[in-house]
Design a protein around this motif. Structure first.
Motif, PDB file in Angstrom:
ATOM      1  N   PHE A 160      43.714  61.776   3.807  1.00 36.47           N
ATOM      2  CA  PHE A 160      42.447  62.380   4.219  1.00 36.47           C
ATOM      3  C   PHE A 160      42.299  63.771   3.580  1.00 36.47           C
ATOM      4  CE2 PHE A 160      43.108  59.118   7.214  1.00 36.47           C
ATOM      5  CZ  PHE A 160      41.920  58.821   7.859  1.00 36.47           C
ATOM      6  N   ALA A 164      39.567  64.881   0.528  1.00 42.44           N
ATOM      7  CA  ALA A 164      38.601  65.979   0.604  1.00 42.44           C
ATOM      8  C   ALA A 164      38.807  66.967  -0.530  1.00 42.44           C
ATOM      9  CB  ALA A 164      38.740  66.695   1.954  1.00 42.44           C
ATOM     10  N   TYR A 175      32.659  63.281   1.905  1.00 42.45           N
ATOM     11  CA  TYR A 175      32.706  62.408   3.074  1.00 42.45           C
ATOM     12  C   TYR A 175      32.878  60.944   2.683  1.00 42.45           C
ATOM     13  CZ  TYR A 175      31.319  66.737   5.204  1.00 42.45           C
ATOM     14  OH  TYR A 175      31.304  68.054   5.597  1.00 42.45           O
ATOM     15  N   ILE A 178      36.597  60.711   1.976  1.00 39.05           N
ATOM     16  CA  ILE A 178      37.346  60.619   3.231  1.00 39.05           C
ATOM     17  C   ILE A 178      37.164  59.239   3.861  1.00 39.05           C
ATOM     18  CG2 ILE A 178      37.560  61.542   5.575  1.00 39.05           C
ATOM     19  CD1 ILE A 178      36.689  64.276   4.409  1.00 39.05           C
TER      20      ILE A 178
END
Length: 450
Positions: A160, A164, A175, A178
């Motif tokens: 994650f 980003a 986003y 992610i």
């Protein structure tokens, strides 16, 4: 230094680099501002070096680097604002870079911003392992369970963080990046990998999705976000404007997600395992040899910016085997650099230069070696040789005794408690060896000021 001063320095740096129009892109790691420059002949390097906030400059692998120190983010923020850098900005550079330059841009750009998170969590993880080894706390206690959540969360969900950060480097939607990382770590995949009952899912009845646990992995998500950046731009370009808001993210997520599951993920897993196996094979041949090799190349790799290449390997080791033996060697290198820098104190009678040497050595003990390397050891080159000797000897020593870490931490003297346990005494002896050998070597190799 106040906010206005940081803004003034940032503006001066931009002007000295040939102006905003001469800068394709800018980013930073823990101590350096890094730039992709269009025309390097327009750089006023003397003006940059003359700035009191600048510790040194370097032009390596198609990156122009300005060494600031640990306060680098205070300068980068106003600099980014003045350059108009944002998450979705595309680089205006159309020049082709070497593979090495591209790799270093990616690694330094991706890992620089997330180091505080993995370093903080790694320190807790290391201390926790040490306290359990000393039987100070029970492994079954709720205290350990809570602290382990704090320590392991970053590493378990590392994709994650990398997604980003990589999205910023590749100039794509953070986003969506992610979201793909989340899909790769969705419980369905993780549970299937843990159960070991199936080798692959079947999409539409015929597309195989190999089952892997992507928790804590590094390489798959970096490659995936790289691919996402191109797919997103292509889809956004070919779709009519009226459809882009809904269908650009939908198509990008679907296509990139499938590519990640079918191709990138498995390849990334195998590449990561391959890197770890190479390092493991080197240790199997001879831990001492492994220590000597890593210890010898580490100081030079920091000078050239290639030291970031070891970070994915260390993180992969943590993910695969729960510990890493590379990071303790990095620790030894920092201590050797600090020791050699201290020895340079006798090389000059200039009080200002002596002050620089002392502050640079202290910075090295705290894990930031750029001031020592660029401000001192590049000037006193025999000191750099001495640091390399100390690094190699100490790294060989700790490798011989199997010194390891159970979580990513900064290579600072304050990180020593993370080594508490069966390897603690060897880590302490390694530090002593690194400092003493580097200091004595520098003393004999260099002549004192007269």
């Amino acid at each position: 230094m106040g906010k206005n001063n940081h803004e003034q320095v940032a503006q001066a740096i931009i002007e000295s680099l040939g102006g905003k129009q001469n800068i394709n892109n800018a980013w930073h790691c823990m101590t350096r501002l890094r730039f992709d420059i269009k025309d390097e002949s327009l750089i006023n390097e003397e003006a940059i070096k003359a700035m009191s906030s600048v510790m040194g400059v370097q032009n390596k692998n198609d990156q122009y680097q300005i060494i600031i120190g640990t306060d680098v983010n205070s300068y980068f923020e106003p600099l980014a604002q003045q350059l108009g850098i944002n998450d979705n900005q595309e680089s205006s550079s159309d020049e082709k870079k070497s593979m090495t330059a591209m790799f270093m841009d990616i690694v330094s750009g991706v890992f620089g911003p997330i180091v505080p998170a993995i370093a903080g969590a790694g320190m807790i993880k290391g201390l926790l392992a040490g306290f359990q080894a000393l039987n100070w706390i029970s492994a079954d206690s709720q205290t350990v369970q809570v602290l382990d959540m704090l320590a392991s969360g970053v590493f378990t969900f590392l994709p994650f963080f990398i997604a980003a950060s990589a999205a910023r480097i590749f100039k794509t939607n953070q986003y969506l990046a992610i979201a793909i990382a989340a899909a790769m770590q969705f419980p369905t995949m993780v549970d299937a990998a843990a159960a070991g009952e199936i080798d692959a899912f079947r999409v539409f009845g015929f597309i195989p999705i190999p089952v892997f646990n992507y928790s804590g992995t590094v390489i798959p998500i970096i490659i995936t976000v790289f691919v996402l950046s191109y797919i997103y731009r292509w889809v956004d370009k070919v779709l009519p404007k009226a459809l882009r808001t809904v269908f650009t993210p939908t198509i990008s997520l679907f296509v990139t997600g499938l590519i990640a599951f079918v191709i990138i993920g498995p390849i990334g897993i195998h590449l990561g395992n391959g890197l770890a196996r190479v390092i493991a094979a080197l240790f199997e041949i001879s831990p001492i040899l492994a220590g000597i090799i890593v210890g010898l190349i580490r100081p030079i790799s920091i000078l050239t910016g290639l030291h970031h290449a070891m970070t994915p390997i260390a993180l992969q080791n943590f993910a695969d085997q729960g510990y890493d033996m590379l990071m303790p060697m990095m620790f030894m290198t920092n201590m050797a650099i600090a020791g050699a820098t201290l020895a340079m104190y006798r090389k000059t009678k200039n009080q200002q230069e002596r002050s620089v040497i002392i502050s640079s050595a202290l910075s090295g003990f705290l894990g930031i070696t750029e001031p020592a390397l660029f401000g001192v050891l590049t000037k006193y080159k025999r000191g750099l040789i001495a640091a390399t000797i100390g690094s190699a000897v100490a790294s060989a020593f700790i490798s011989a005794f199997g010194v390891r870490l159970y979580g990513y931490i900064l290579s600072s003297i304050f990180s020593l408690p993370a080594y508490i346990g069966e390897y603690f005494i060897f880590a302490v002896l390694g530090i002593v060896i690194a400092i003493v050998v580097a200091f004595i070597s520098a003393t004999f190799l260099s002549k004192p000021a007269k």
